[in-house]
Design a protein around this motif. Structure first.
Motif, PDB file in Angstrom:
ATOM      1  N   CYS C 169       1.138   1.399   9.712  1.00 50.03           N
ATOM      2  CA  CYS C 169      -0.078   1.608   9.001  1.00 50.03           C
ATOM      3  C   CYS C 169      -0.210  -0.171   8.617  1.00 50.03           C
ATOM      4  O   CYS C 169       0.592  -0.985   8.648  1.00 50.03           O
ATOM      5  CB  CYS C 169      -0.018   2.345   7.936  1.00 50.03           C
ATOM      6  N   ARG C 171      -0.420  -1.460   5.711  1.00 53.48           N
ATOM      7  CA  ARG C 171       0.540  -1.849   4.986  1.00 53.48           C
ATOM      8  C   ARG C 171       2.166  -2.139   5.514  1.00 53.48           C
ATOM      9  O   ARG C 171       2.672  -2.836   4.674  1.00 53.48           O
ATOM     10  CB  ARG C 171       0.522  -0.957   3.552  1.00 53.48           C
ATOM     11  N   CYS C 172       2.427  -1.605   6.603  1.00 53.39           N
ATOM     12  CA  CYS C 172       3.471  -1.808   7.293  1.00 53.39           C
ATOM     13  C   CYS C 172       3.843  -3.285   7.604  1.00 53.39           C
ATOM     14  O   CYS C 172       4.748  -4.104   7.473  1.00 53.39           O
ATOM     15  CB  CYS C 172       3.866  -1.056   8.310  1.00 53.39           C
ATOM     16  N   CYS C 246       7.773   1.670   3.930  1.00 54.47           N
ATOM     17  CA  CYS C 246       6.504   1.327   3.611  1.00 54.47           C
ATOM     18  C   CYS C 246       6.307   1.960   2.461  1.00 54.47           C
ATOM     19  O   CYS C 246       6.260   3.110   2.211  1.00 54.47           O
ATOM     20  CB  CYS C 246       5.499   1.568   4.780  1.00 54.47           C
ATOM     21  N   CYS C 249       2.903   4.606   4.083  1.00 59.11           N
ATOM     22  CA  CYS C 249       3.331   5.669   4.883  1.00 59.11           C
ATOM     23  C   CYS C 249       4.928   6.070   5.212  1.00 59.11           C
ATOM     24  O   CYS C 249       5.181   6.877   5.745  1.00 59.11           O
ATOM     25  CB  CYS C 249       2.953   5.151   6.570  1.00 59.11           C
TER      26      CYS C 249
HETATM   27 ZN   LIG Z   1       2.984   1.839   6.654  1.00 57.85          ZN
END
Ligand SMILES: [Zn+2]
Ligand SMILES: [Zn+2]
Lengths: 111, 281, 281, 111
Positions: C169, C171-172, C246, C249
């Motif tokens: 995602c 944010r990863c 993460c 996710c």
């Molecule tokens: Zn993520």
């Protein structure tokens, strides 16, 4: 790396892949030394002219007239040696090297 | 420049290397787009939005329902009218401050010089080999760059021909057209609409770069190959330079009379494919 | 499928790997495009032309003159009306047989799940960091792929986040937003219009590939970088897989409540830049 | 190829080039062996953590807070080692090799 064969990556695009079992990417090995002409005893290093001959007889599945004309590719086909127009590399006389990527593209007309 | 132009084009005018000079160059430029189909529509909309002063649209076709899958300047209500008219009216909605010239005649060796003569750059957005040869020959005679796009199925190609003193023309690469029966241009082949969008956008980009001077002058001749399903999808190839023995750009006295008429004539037999039948199969 | 659909979509239906099944999948799909600006407009027009059955358009902005340089679904006559409305009426002209949902509310953590919940795929065509984080978090919660485009000046970026069991995602890659004063999202930066066109087209392409099954399932996570002045212009990078740790996710119980509200709020001070003054300088 | 320095191609994009004299492409040579920490006597092979430190002190022209935060790149910057996300290569601990291309891109937010 063998000295008596040359390994190549062959790619067809722009519709040419249809003549080659609808497969765009091929890996082949061809002899490094080949007859100068069909059935000739004189030899030469394998060049693109030979490759075209080889592809026509070994890989092509249909309608050779859409690939070959007068022992070279038919008008409208561009040949690339490692992403460079073959005209800059000696055209049919370019001697193939192990690991070369040769691409045959048909010029597109649609819009 | 009008005050409103600063507001309209401000977002590009503050770009490094663009600025007011870039905008003025666009305003003073005249670009002709041949073909208001899958490639021409996206190219036209971004040229018009960016503020190209004069845009010519050449197309003698009428809008059909089967075009709407990708020819995004045309609408259901313009089915049956000329594509060039339909495209021009869409451009008028986006930018009424530019001049759009509509040419609904079919481009021929007889009228091409006159129709295309007044423009700085020609965009090849056509869909058949004969017109591509005609446009290349005309570009050579007029000494104008030809921003050429093509698309078919999942693939596209992009090149600028006849650019600068060293750039090859289309005939430098492909001296003669394929035999009509091998060209595959008559039969309508499949096309994923957004592929024409991507190539048409790239044509607009290269044109804007040429006009504004963002196109680096030392760039070697090249062609961009696109394959929507490829990995990677884009690929760049290095092209030959202009050929001294090119039948077109290699001659000082080159004229259209020297070309076999068959180069410019599309020989198509039989009716168009029946999409309904094909789809139902 | 209606008979007219075969005529309209015939050119893509005869493509290898597309066919009637591909067209039916498009018709049965529902896609939401967040942002009807530079990226959203071109993405929307090709999704509509290709026959996506249900298209949602989310944008709370009004059309301004400064948008028309690149937001090619809007016209001079739609200045002052909602972008989502304006875009929807343009899509209606291209393809009246599809359903277009207009959402003119601003997307917030409170309404986002409800607004986006009914769609198969989300397109991030927004213009600011907070909404990008919100969309990524929502895509994680809804387990939907996020086809993300971004453009600025001469550059663009494209990635599909949250795709399949292994795709990262947003944010990863970027666990937290940059500090607002460093994000450069408030001040409007320059943008060459056709750059948004190219990225928006690529977003439409990737979406169509996902829907029709043309997207190869074994493709590793990657990002496409585009630079209009670069040589080569396109470049592909290999991305990390989903990160087990993460914050979004990587958790089964992830919800928006866990996110600091500041992640989703754009703090902008001061007026917009004065393009007229800048242009005149 | 020298054993005591490492030659690198560095590229900045997504707006980061503005911090580096508005130049996207740089060629630099850095020592192959560097102190573990500033002023430390212990040494290590030059890694990306060192490179970030080096770039900040030798190439960066303005606003270091837009490039660096807590001895690494600030949030929103992606680092690539030969076109691969540095996370797959060990992040800051990746030991630089002669000829490596390291790219720093700022994620774009515009549309
Ligand atoms: Zn993520
Ligand atoms: Zn020539």
């Amino acid at each position: 790396m063998s000295t008596d064969t040359v390994s190549l990556r062959i790619e067809f695009s722009g519709g040419l892949e249809l003549l080659f079992a609808n497969q765009r990417s091929h890996r082949i090995s061809i002899p490094a030394i080949v007859p100068k002409d069909d059935g000739d005893v004189e030899t030469k290093s394998a060049d693109i002219t030979y490759l075209i001959h080889y592809l026509r007889h070994n890989l092509l599945k249909e309608r050779p007239e859409l690939f070959i004309e007068d022992k070279t590719v038919r008008p409208g086909i561009l040949v690339l040696v490692n992403d460079t127009d073959w005209e800059l590399e000696g055209e049919g006389d370019y001697v193939l090297k192990d690991g070369d990527e040769i691409v045959f593209i048909s010029t597109l007309h649609g819009g | 420049m009008h005050l409103l132009d600063y507001q309209r084009y401000g977002r590009q005018m503050i770009l490094d290397g663009f600025g007011l000079p870039g905008q003025v160059k666009l305003k003073q430029s005249s670009i002709v787009v041949v073909g208001a189909g899958g490639l021409g529509c996206p190219a036209l909309q971004y040229l018009a939005a960016a503020g190209v002063g004069i845009i010519g649209i050449v197309d003698d076709d009428l809008v059909e329902l089967s075009n709407l899958q990708r020819q995004i300047l045309h609408s259901e209500s313009s089915i049956g009218i000329h594509k060039a008219e339909s495209a021009a009216s869409s451009l008028g909605r986006i930018n009424s401050s530019i001049q759009v010239n509509v040419i609904t005649s079919r481009l021929t060796p007889q009228n091409a010089l006159e129709i295309l003569g007044g423009y700085d750059i020609i965009l090849d957005c056509t869909d058949n080999a004969p017109t591509r040869y005609l446009l290349s020959d005309i570009a050579v005679i007029l000494k104008k760059p030809l921003v050429s796009g093509a698309a078919q199925k999942y693939e596209g190609q992009l090149a600028i021909y006849n650019l600068g003193p060293d750039g090859p023309c289309y005939r430098c690469l492909f001296p003669k057209p394929p035999a009509p029966e091998n060209a595959g241009t008559c039969e309508e082949t499949g096309i994923l609409g957004v592929v024409t969008g991507i190539i048409g956008n790239l044509q607009a980009l290269e044109t804007i770069k040429l006009v504004t001077g963002l196109h680096s002058a030392d760039r070697k001749p090249s062609m961009t190959l696109f394959s929507a399903l490829g990995s990677p999808p884009f690929r760049y190839i290095k092209l030959r330079s202009r050929k001294a023995d090119c039948f077109a750009c290699g001659r000082k006295d080159f004229s259209l009379d020297m070309i076999a008429e068959t180069d410019y004539v599309q020989v198509c037999g039989g009716p168009r494919p029946n999409w309904i039948e094909r789809g139902l199969v």
